[in-house]
Every structure is written in structure tokens, then in C-alpha cells.
Design a protein around this motif. Structure first.
Motif, PDB file in Angstrom:
ATOM      1  N   PHE A 194     -71.834  21.377  43.109  1.00 54.04           N
ATOM      2  CA  PHE A 194     -72.256  22.526  42.303  1.00 54.04           C
ATOM      3  C   PHE A 194     -72.140  22.099  40.846  1.00 54.04           C
ATOM      4  CE2 PHE A 194     -70.810  26.403  40.075  1.00 54.04           C
ATOM      5  CZ  PHE A 194     -71.713  27.359  40.533  1.00 54.04           C
ATOM      6  N   LEU A 229     -72.581  22.980  36.988  1.00 48.29           N
ATOM      7  CA  LEU A 229     -72.761  24.015  35.975  1.00 48.29           C
ATOM      8  C   LEU A 229     -72.335  23.467  34.607  1.00 48.29           C
ATOM      9  CD1 LEU A 229     -73.434  27.119  36.128  1.00 48.29           C
ATOM     10  CD2 LEU A 229     -70.980  27.513  36.182  1.00 48.29           C
ATOM     11  N   THR A 230     -71.152  22.858  34.577  1.00 45.95           N
ATOM     12  CA  THR A 230     -70.525  22.446  33.309  1.00 45.95           C
ATOM     13  C   THR A 230     -71.314  21.320  32.631  1.00 45.95           C
ATOM     14  OG1 THR A 230     -68.404  23.008  34.308  1.00 45.95           O
ATOM     15  CG2 THR A 230     -68.330  21.653  32.318  1.00 45.95           C
ATOM     16  N   GLY A 287     -68.665  24.462  28.666  1.00 43.82           N
ATOM     17  CA  GLY A 287     -67.958  24.667  29.924  1.00 43.82           C
ATOM     18  C   GLY A 287     -67.768  26.153  30.136  1.00 43.82           C
ATOM     19  N   SER A 288     -66.824  26.731  29.396  1.00 43.99           N
ATOM     20  CA  SER A 288     -66.550  28.165  29.533  1.00 43.99           C
ATOM     21  C   SER A 288     -67.757  29.001  29.115  1.00 43.99           C
ATOM     22  CB  SER A 288     -65.352  28.545  28.652  1.00 43.99           C
ATOM     23  OG  SER A 288     -64.261  27.698  28.913  1.00 43.99           O
ATOM     24  N   LEU A 332     -67.928  16.670  34.723  1.00 44.66           N
ATOM     25  CA  LEU A 332     -66.782  17.173  35.506  1.00 44.66           C
ATOM     26  C   LEU A 332     -67.237  17.723  36.863  1.00 44.66           C
ATOM     27  CD1 LEU A 332     -64.963  19.174  32.636  1.00 44.66           C
ATOM     28  CD2 LEU A 332     -64.270  16.943  33.516  1.00 44.66           C
ATOM     29  N   ILE A 333     -68.280  17.138  37.435  1.00 40.34           N
ATOM     30  CA  ILE A 333     -68.853  17.691  38.666  1.00 40.34           C
ATOM     31  C   ILE A 333     -68.148  17.122  39.897  1.00 40.34           C
ATOM     32  CG2 ILE A 333     -70.996  18.045  39.977  1.00 40.34           C
ATOM     33  CD1 ILE A 333     -70.782  19.387  37.076  1.00 40.34           C
ATOM     34  N   SER A 334     -67.445  18.012  40.597  1.00 40.92           N
ATOM     35  CA  SER A 334     -66.748  17.595  41.821  1.00 40.92           C
ATOM     36  C   SER A 334     -67.762  17.056  42.820  1.00 40.92           C
ATOM     37  CB  SER A 334     -66.026  18.792  42.453  1.00 40.92           C
ATOM     38  OG  SER A 334     -65.090  19.324  41.559  1.00 40.92           O
ATOM     39  N   ILE A 389     -57.759  25.641  34.838  1.00 45.58           N
ATOM     40  CA  ILE A 389     -58.931  25.317  34.010  1.00 45.58           C
ATOM     41  C   ILE A 389     -60.241  25.496  34.776  1.00 45.58           C
ATOM     42  CG2 ILE A 389     -60.087  23.409  32.784  1.00 45.58           C
ATOM     43  CD1 ILE A 389     -57.218  22.394  32.082  1.00 45.58           C
ATOM     44  N   ALA A 410     -61.380  29.053  33.054  1.00 44.99           N
ATOM     45  CA  ALA A 410     -60.002  28.884  32.574  1.00 44.99           C
ATOM     46  C   ALA A 410     -59.297  30.250  32.589  1.00 44.99           C
ATOM     47  CB  ALA A 410     -60.012  28.298  31.164  1.00 44.99           C
ATOM     48  N   GLU A 436     -58.030  31.955  30.337  1.00 49.65           N
ATOM     49  CA  GLU A 436     -58.463  32.859  29.249  1.00 49.65           C
ATOM     50  C   GLU A 436     -59.742  33.598  29.626  1.00 49.65           C
ATOM     51  OE1 GLU A 436     -57.476  29.769  28.940  1.00 49.65           O
ATOM     52  OE2 GLU A 436     -55.733  29.891  27.621  1.00 49.65           O
ATOM     53  N   ILE A 437     -60.618  32.929  30.370  1.00 50.65           N
ATOM     54  CA  ILE A 437     -61.867  33.588  30.805  1.00 50.65           C
ATOM     55  C   ILE A 437     -61.527  34.686  31.821  1.00 50.65           C
ATOM     56  CG2 ILE A 437     -64.084  33.204  32.017  1.00 50.65           C
ATOM     57  CD1 ILE A 437     -63.952  32.036  29.129  1.00 50.65           C
ATOM     58  N   LEU A 443     -60.294  37.617  29.902  1.00 46.68           N
ATOM     59  CA  LEU A 443     -61.372  38.357  29.219  1.00 46.68           C
ATOM     60  C   LEU A 443     -62.047  39.327  30.188  1.00 46.68           C
ATOM     61  CD1 LEU A 443     -63.264  35.710  27.026  1.00 46.68           C
ATOM     62  CD2 LEU A 443     -61.811  37.600  26.258  1.00 46.68           C
TER      63      LEU A 443
HETATM   64  C1  FAD Z   1     -60.668  19.279  38.730  1.00 44.91           C
HETATM   65  C2  FAD Z   1     -61.900  19.902  38.133  1.00 44.91           C
HETATM   66  C3  FAD Z   1     -63.036  20.052  38.913  1.00 44.91           C
HETATM   67  C4  FAD Z   1     -64.193  20.606  38.355  1.00 44.91           C
HETATM   68  N1  FAD Z   1     -65.312  20.726  39.135  1.00 44.91           N
HETATM   69  C5  FAD Z   1     -66.436  21.255  38.596  1.00 44.91           C
HETATM   70  C6  FAD Z   1     -67.632  21.369  39.386  1.00 44.91           C
HETATM   71  O1  FAD Z   1     -67.667  21.020  40.576  1.00 44.91           O
HETATM   72  N2  FAD Z   1     -68.755  21.876  38.809  1.00 44.91           N
HETATM   73  C7  FAD Z   1     -68.757  22.291  37.509  1.00 44.91           C
HETATM   74  O2  FAD Z   1     -69.795  22.738  37.062  1.00 44.91           O
HETATM   75  N3  FAD Z   1     -67.654  22.200  36.721  1.00 44.91           N
HETATM   76  C8  FAD Z   1     -66.498  21.683  37.243  1.00 44.91           C
HETATM   77  N4  FAD Z   1     -65.371  21.572  36.473  1.00 44.91           N
HETATM   78  C9  FAD Z   1     -65.421  21.962  35.081  1.00 44.91           C
HETATM   79  C10 FAD Z   1     -64.702  23.273  34.792  1.00 44.91           C
HETATM   80  O3  FAD Z   1     -65.390  24.353  35.358  1.00 44.91           O
HETATM   81  C11 FAD Z   1     -64.541  23.387  33.263  1.00 44.91           C
HETATM   82  O4  FAD Z   1     -63.587  22.392  32.884  1.00 44.91           O
HETATM   83  C12 FAD Z   1     -64.090  24.759  32.811  1.00 44.91           C
HETATM   84  O5  FAD Z   1     -65.097  25.722  33.025  1.00 44.91           O
HETATM   85  C13 FAD Z   1     -63.704  24.758  31.324  1.00 44.91           C
HETATM   86  O6  FAD Z   1     -64.734  24.210  30.576  1.00 44.91           O
HETATM   87  P1  FAD Z   1     -64.427  23.020  29.535  1.00 44.91           P
HETATM   88  O7  FAD Z   1     -63.639  21.984  30.214  1.00 44.91           O
HETATM   89  O8  FAD Z   1     -65.713  22.631  28.919  1.00 44.91           O
HETATM   90  O9  FAD Z   1     -63.492  23.674  28.446  1.00 44.91           O
HETATM   91  P2  FAD Z   1     -63.947  24.582  27.206  1.00 44.91           P
HETATM   92  O10 FAD Z   1     -65.012  25.518  27.600  1.00 44.91           O
HETATM   93  O11 FAD Z   1     -64.171  23.677  26.044  1.00 44.91           O
HETATM   94  O12 FAD Z   1     -62.623  25.413  26.965  1.00 44.91           O
HETATM   95  C14 FAD Z   1     -61.402  24.755  26.568  1.00 44.91           C
HETATM   96  C15 FAD Z   1     -60.279  25.742  26.639  1.00 44.91           C
HETATM   97  O13 FAD Z   1     -60.514  26.779  25.717  1.00 44.91           O
HETATM   98  C16 FAD Z   1     -59.915  27.967  26.165  1.00 44.91           C
HETATM   99  N5  FAD Z   1     -60.909  29.042  26.091  1.00 44.91           N
HETATM  100  C17 FAD Z   1     -62.145  29.046  26.603  1.00 44.91           C
HETATM  101  N6  FAD Z   1     -62.777  30.194  26.305  1.00 44.91           N
HETATM  102  C18 FAD Z   1     -61.896  30.948  25.593  1.00 44.91           C
HETATM  103  C19 FAD Z   1     -61.949  32.244  24.993  1.00 44.91           C
HETATM  104  N7  FAD Z   1     -63.044  32.991  25.095  1.00 44.91           N
HETATM  105  N8  FAD Z   1     -60.863  32.695  24.334  1.00 44.91           N
HETATM  106  C20 FAD Z   1     -59.739  31.922  24.244  1.00 44.91           C
HETATM  107  N9  FAD Z   1     -59.640  30.690  24.781  1.00 44.91           N
HETATM  108  C21 FAD Z   1     -60.705  30.206  25.442  1.00 44.91           C
HETATM  109  C22 FAD Z   1     -59.419  27.702  27.594  1.00 44.91           C
HETATM  110  O14 FAD Z   1     -58.026  27.472  27.578  1.00 44.91           O
HETATM  111  C23 FAD Z   1     -60.134  26.440  27.990  1.00 44.91           C
HETATM  112  O15 FAD Z   1     -59.379  25.639  28.910  1.00 44.91           O
HETATM  113  C24 FAD Z   1     -64.201  21.019  37.002  1.00 44.91           C
HETATM  114  C25 FAD Z   1     -63.046  20.865  36.225  1.00 44.91           C
HETATM  115  C26 FAD Z   1     -61.906  20.306  36.770  1.00 44.91           C
HETATM  116  C27 FAD Z   1     -60.695  20.146  35.900  1.00 44.91           C
END
Ligand code: FAD
Length: 387
Positions: free
Chosen positions: A126, A128-129, A134-135, A159-161, A363, A367, A369-370, A373
């Protein structure tokens, strides 16, 4: 491994089928499988096949139009994480990587993809990221442009599993029907499609197969669109509605293992001439760990029950379950490390392993925080007087 004694059955959330399922999950014991393989991909493939053969993936990819039983998904994740966190991740990805096909796919797509994933013969992913989003999913930039009967995808995911070992990817991209989340669509992209490149494996702190994906003029048939164009966000979120509470379940499983390992340690470890668990300070810590654990478990199974029995699709309980389970896992494992002292931070110790496995849960799939929200938005909306 300590035995997993679930004291859940008197809880009103469950029926006899759940107790039976829990026994089957316990019977799927990671220790009884030969999981020693030369590389992580072959280990994970073997694990998925084994989970499929045990019939457990049937609950992540239900047959036909059978509804999801989220309590079962949570129980399986709790039981698997207790035994082997990677097995839990493999189980969950089969569901997350097929959910939209099941819900929005054509009969042909459902026929071709669901049964092999259910049996563990195909691996799902899947995507998305993105490197820059990410968020903030609605800001993604990977785009698909229509070209006759095809779409051409350009951009990157990260970061795609399962990237690199998956047989297909559910990829959400911008198709531009509207700004933001309403201009996203989901495509089913088979591994090996020209223009889809898999990057080097990402080395997470705990073993987990993942990589980045690059799309360079990747041409897919318009029929590989999952659901209507512009509905990609909805398709992606449908998977989270089901699987978010189950991350909480996985957190509870990990925390339960940490508590049981800590109890075993404090029972046999002697400090100041007596068993460690006879020290009052240690008892305080154990009591707080157990209370934290059971509170999180209640929130997880309440959310699952609300979905299954009351038909509630609300994100409020689901997000609370994810938040509570994953944060409790972090706190409980951290206390376990402290109670094990030097052993807790020694590489190879089960508690050290759980410590690394607990951290990503706060995360991924949104995460903490999401989750907060969404909880707060629901809270505020429901506190306003109804018109
Ligand atoms: C083990 C693992 C497996 C994963 N597998 C997948 C996968 O299969 N497919 C996929 O699409 N993605 C996958 N991901 C990605 C994961 O969904 C993202 O890491 C996650 O959505 C956070 O996005 P980011 O890392 O870009 O962090 P960012 O979006 O940059 O956010 C960084 C931090 O900011 C903080 N934050 C975010 N928004 C807010 C807010 N509104 N207010 C305050 N603080 C905030 C949170 O603490 C967050 O951790 C995986 C991640 C990991 C660690």
C-alpha cells in the motif's frame, strides 16, 4: 516465550468464536516455524504463506462480501505481536494492501488478487507516503495523467512496507479532479510494471521490509483504477478505518509480552537479598504497567466492538484505540527496559527487541498527533449544540 493467557473472555465485547480464534493464533507459534532464511524477503514470504495456510489471513481479507470482524483482526494482531512482530506486520499488510480492491475493485480484480493474497501466495503493499508528504496526505505530488486507455504515473513514494517483495501495490496518486484530497485516485500497479522502480531496502530500527518506489513514465491501464477517479483518498482511508484500531491491538500484544517477560525476570532476579518483585517500588511499576495495558486493551476492543456490533464507522474510537495501544506499548516497554537494567539494553535481549519494535507504531498509519487531531475534531463537533 511466556504463555499468552488472555483474560479477555468474560469481557462483553467477545463471543465464543473469538476465544476459539485466540486459541488458533496461539497455536500459530512463531517458534514452531522454520523462520530462519537467508534474507528478510524469503523469511517474510514464508511467514505469509504460513499465516495463509493457518487460515488467519482470512480475517484480514474476508471471503466474498463477509463483513470485517475488527475484534478478530485486533485479536490476531495482539496474539501475533506477542509472538513475533514481523508476523503481525505481514498479516496486516495483506489486509491493508487489498482492502480497496475488496471494497471498490471490479469482479475481475477481486477474483484475480484476493484469494492468492488470502492464501499467502501473493504479497500486497500500500503506497501512500511520499518523501515530502507523510502526515499531510492531501499534499501528495505523485501524479497520473490520462493518455487514452492508460494513465502515466510519475513521482516517488517512500517507507513502503513490502516494497521489493510485493506482487502488487495499491498506489494513491494525484489525478487532479479537484484540489487536495478530492483530486486523488488509487491504482493497482503490478510489481515489474515498466517504469516502476524499487529503491534500496530501508533499514528501520526493527526488522521490517520496506523501500522507496519511483515511478518514471509508468504506464498503467485505466482499468487499473480502483473505484472512480477522485476517490483515492476515500479508498485509502477505508483501510485505515478497519486497521487503525488493530495497530492498537498490536501495541497491546507487544506490551503484554513486555509485562510477562518483566514478571518472569523480577520473579527470578534477586536484589538486596530478596526476589526483585518483592520490592515495593518494583510492585508499583508492575501495577502501573498492568493498568496501562488493560486500559489500552479496553479502548482497542471497545472500538472494534463498536464497529462490529453497532456498525459504527466513527474515526473517534478507532483513533483513540490506535493512540492508546501504541503509546501504552511505548511506555510499558520503556519501563520493562528499566526493570531489566543492563540486560534490557543488551542487543538480542527480548526486551531490547520489543523496545525497537514498539517505537514505529507511534508513527505509521498516522502519527499519534494525527490521531489526536481526529479525536479532538470529533470531540469539538459533538460538543456543539445539535441543530
Ligand atoms: C515501519 C513503517 C512502515 C511504514 N509502512 C508504510 C506503508 O506501507 N505505506 C505507506 O504509505 N507509508 C508507510 N509508512 C510511512 C508512515 O505512514 C509515515 O511515516 C507517517 O504517516 C508519518 O509521515 P512522515 O514520516 O512523512 O512524517 P511527517 O509527516 O513529516 O511528520 C513528522 C512528525 O510530525 C508530527 N506531526 C505530524 N503532523 C502533525 C500535526 N498536525 N501537529 C503536530 N505534529 C504533527 C508527528 O509527530 C510526526 O511523526 C511506514 C512507516 C514506518 C515507520
Amino acid at each position: 516465550m511466556p504463555s499468552l493467557e488472555w483474560g479477555l473472555w468474560p469481557w462483553p465485547f467477545f463471543d465464543a468464536s473469538h476465544e476459539d480464534l485466540a486459541r488458533r493464533v496461539q497455536a500459530w507459534n512463531a517458534d514452531n516455524h522454520d523462520l530462519s532464511h537467508p534474507d528478510m524477503h524469503s523469511e517474510c514470504r514464508a511467514m505469509v504463506r504460513s499465516l495463509g495456510a493457518a487460515g488467519l489471513i482470512d480475517h484480514a481479507v474476508p471471503r466474498g462480501d463477509a463483513p470485517f470482524d475488527v475484534r478478530s483482526v485486533c485479536l490476531i494482531r495482539e496474539g501475533l505481536t506477542y509472538q513475533h512482530a514481523l508476523a503481525d506486520a505481514m498479516f496486516a499488510m495483506q489486509g491493508i494492501g487489498t482492502m480497496a480492491i475488496r471494497r471498490f475493485g471490479t469482479p475481475e480484480q477481486r477474483e484475480q488478487y484476493l484469494e492468492p493474497c488470502r492464501k499467502g501466495e501473493r504479497i500486497a503493499a500500500f503506497a501512500l507516503t511520499e518523501p515530502e508528504t507523510g502526515s499531510d496526505v492531501a499534499s501528495m505530488t505523485t501524479a497520473a495523467v490520462r493518455d487514452g486507455d492508460h494513465y502515466i504515473i510519475n513521482g516517488a513514494k517512500t517507507l513502503i512496507s513490502n516494497a521489493g517483495m510485493a506482487d502488487h501495490y495499491l498506489v494513491t496518486v494525484r489525478t487532479g479532479e479537484a484540489p487536495g484530497a478530492k483530486g486523488l485516485s488509487m491504482f493497482l500497479v503490478d510489481a515489474g510494471t515498466p517504469g516502476l522502480e524499487v529503491g534500496a531496502p530501508i533499514d528501520f530500527i526493527a526488522p521490517h521490509p520496506a523501500a522507496a518506489l519511483t515511478f518514471k513514465d509508468c504506464r498503467v491501464r485505466a482499468s487499473q483504477l480502483i473505484g472512480p477517479a477522485g476517490q483515492g483518498f476515500k479508498a485509502a482511508m477505508a483501510a485505515f478505518d478497519i486497521f487503525r484500531p488493530s495497530v492498537g491491538g498490536a501495541g497491546v500484544g507487544l506490551a503484554r509480552r513486555a509485562l510477562h517477560e518483566t514478571l518472569a525476570h523480577t520473579d527470578k532476579r534477586r536484589l538486596f537479598g530478596k526476589s526483585m518483585h518483592s520490592l515495593e517500588g518494583v510492585q508499583m511499576a508492575l501495577a502501573e504497567m498492568a493498568t496501562d495495558l488493560e486500559g489500552a486493551a479496553l479502548l482497542v476492543y471497545r472500538a472494534a466492538w463498536a464497529h462490529d456490533v453497532r456498525g459504527e464507522r466513527g474515526a473517534y474510537e478507532a483513533c483513540m484505540a490506535k493512540l492508546a495501544g501504541s503509546e501504552a506499548a511505548g511506555r510499558i516497554v520503556d519501563r520493562a527496559v528499566q526493570l531489566l537494567g543492563g540486560q534490557g539494553v543488551t542487543r538480542g535481549n527480548i526486551i531490547e527487541q520489543l523496545y525497537r519494535e514498539a517505537r514505529p507504531m507511534r508513527i505509521y498509519e498516522g502519527a499519534s498527533e494525527i490521531q489526536k487531531l481526529v479525536i479532538a475534531r470529533n470531540l469539538i463537533k459533538n460538543s456543539l449544540p445539535q441543530a
